[in-house]
Design a protein around this motif. Sequence first.
Motif, mmCIF file in Angstrom:
data_model
loop_
_atom_site.group_PDB
_atom_site.id
_atom_site.type_symbol
_atom_site.label_atom_id
_atom_site.label_comp_id
_atom_site.label_asym_id
_atom_site.label_seq_id
_atom_site.Cartn_x
_atom_site.Cartn_y
_atom_site.Cartn_z
ATOM 1 N N UNK A 8 0.828 -1.205 0.000
ATOM 2 C CA UNK A 8 0.000 0.000 0.000
ATOM 3 C C UNK A 8 0.865 1.260 0.000
ATOM 4 N N UNK A 9 0.664 2.077 -1.034
ATOM 5 C CA UNK A 9 1.317 3.400 -1.134
ATOM 6 C C UNK A 9 2.828 3.316 -0.927
ATOM 7 N N UNK A 61 5.209 3.617 3.188
ATOM 8 C CA UNK A 61 4.090 2.744 2.845
ATOM 9 C C UNK A 61 4.099 1.493 3.700
ATOM 10 N N UNK A 62 3.107 0.616 3.441
ATOM 11 C CA UNK A 62 2.960 -0.587 4.265
ATOM 12 C C UNK A 62 2.865 -1.839 3.404
ATOM 13 N N UNK A 63 3.400 -2.943 3.953
ATOM 14 C CA UNK A 63 3.246 -4.261 3.339
ATOM 15 C C UNK A 63 2.382 -5.106 4.276
ATOM 16 N N UNK A 64 1.274 -5.620 3.746
ATOM 17 C CA UNK A 64 0.429 -6.554 4.498
ATOM 18 C C UNK A 64 0.579 -7.926 3.848
ATOM 19 N N UNK A 65 1.023 -8.893 4.635
ATOM 20 C CA UNK A 65 1.270 -10.236 4.096
ATOM 21 C C UNK A 65 0.599 -11.264 4.993
ATOM 22 N N UNK A 66 -0.211 -12.088 4.392
ATOM 23 C CA UNK A 66 -0.896 -13.160 5.112
ATOM 24 C C UNK A 66 -1.681 -12.605 6.307
ATOM 25 N N UNK A 71 7.281 -6.258 8.295
ATOM 26 C CA UNK A 71 8.395 -5.293 8.326
ATOM 27 C C UNK A 71 9.689 -6.085 8.185
ATOM 28 N N UNK A 72 9.992 -6.495 6.942
ATOM 29 C CA UNK A 72 11.138 -7.372 6.721
ATOM 30 C C UNK A 72 12.445 -6.599 6.829
#
Length: 506
Positions: A8-9, A61-66, A71-72
């Motif tokens: 996202x973004x 931006x943000x990463x949504x996983x599973x 936050x890798x």
Amino acid sequence: MAALLEMRSITKTFPGVKALDQVNLTVREGEIHALVGENGAGKSTLMKVLSGVYPHGSYEGEIHYDGAVAAFRDIADSEKRGIIIIHQELALVPLLSIAENIFLGNEQARGGVIDWQGTFRRTEGLLKKVGLSEAPTTLVDKLGVGKQQLVEIAKALSKEVRLLILDEPTAALSESDSQALLDLLLELKAQGVTSIIISHKLNEVRRVADTVTVIRDGTTVSTMDARSQPITEDAIVRDMVGRDMAHRYPERERRAGEMLLEVSGWNVWHPEHSERQVIRDAAFNVRAGEVVGIAGLMGAGRTELAMSLFGRSYGRNISGEARIRGQVADLSSVPKAIAAGLAYVTEDRKSLGLILEETIERNVTLANLAGVSAGGILNENEETAVAEKYRAAMNIRTPSVFQKVMNLSGGNQQKVVLSKWLFAGPEVLILDEPTRGIDVGAKFEIYGIINELSAQGKGVLMISSEMPELLGMCDRIYVMNEGALVGELTAAEASQERIMSLIVTE
């Protein structure tokens, strides 16, 4: 179908350059999602953000996983969650075995001692899954590129992959190897593996992708769902380049002039296996203003023919005659081939065509240093002027000719290679896979350059594995199979079916 991944973004900035600007990407569980765009659009950068190459905190931006925010910190962090990326340049160790490569960094050990029996047993199971019959002890450097790609996928499966990212997986593969890889992706999809594939080959994208996302200039342009309606290549191209491209190949007036290059009785033997003949009695010609193609399957001998002509860069016991403008040409070394009027644009621009650590300026003048020197001393002002001239003429997108070539997109790197050889003033240019790994917009520009060269009376010999490219660009096409030229077709006679029939019947 639930989303496995949402980006996202996402915004990623390098010094002076915004590579990604508010990019959004949603990938559903169990689908094959294609990510397409021109070179430099931001596709690989986005995947490096996802896989932790660019760690959390280095982008916005943000990463949504599973179902959770991710936050890798690095690649190891994303791999623990089942996200595996396979880069275009394969990360295998050539002198280690298949088994050693698959479990490198993830060794199967008991009490600190590697369990080789268990390692080989697991390797056999993984190789079976990807359709390889080789022994686990086989050294990777004994495998072709297609099989090495499958080893990379086996390595991903060993890490219990949930989301597999493939960056240009078929760029260096033959047609048959490409089809085998795409079939494997469909099999993995059936087993529940989600994939993101970056590719410039739109026919392959249309074949396997459930969803296609187009990125242009670092922003998301469109997302198309192939399950709701068929996706056309024209629609993808329009979103990639920001305009309609009514013709994939620019129009030009076909007008053949005087004979430039004549090759007859050309024979070449393998450089290491002296009993193996690679090129057999090749005879062909190229006229001024012509674009002449060489078609053939991978391994037919097209590159070997080109390299053996260009200063005997390949092969041994080379015999035969080459004439340029009717005069027997001495092609016994690269400097002599250049002096005779030949230029060779290699298929491997990164390893053989460019010095990546050097500037555009230095690369452009490499093949003709005498043209920017006086009394053996390099005139740096003249070198800069020449580079600027080709930057403008070739539309090389760069802020400066002092930019390192390694920082350019594939299309712009190819323009630098072409500039280098044009500055050498050749009569005949041999172009080996001139648009490999280049997006459709940059391809169109390269085609325009080729047409301009033919209009100037240059002769162009073009090797390509993409038959539509040969059919769209060439005045004549020679067909090659197992080291021999087995047929010649005019533009009016040529079709994919006729080319393939010549290959399989000879």
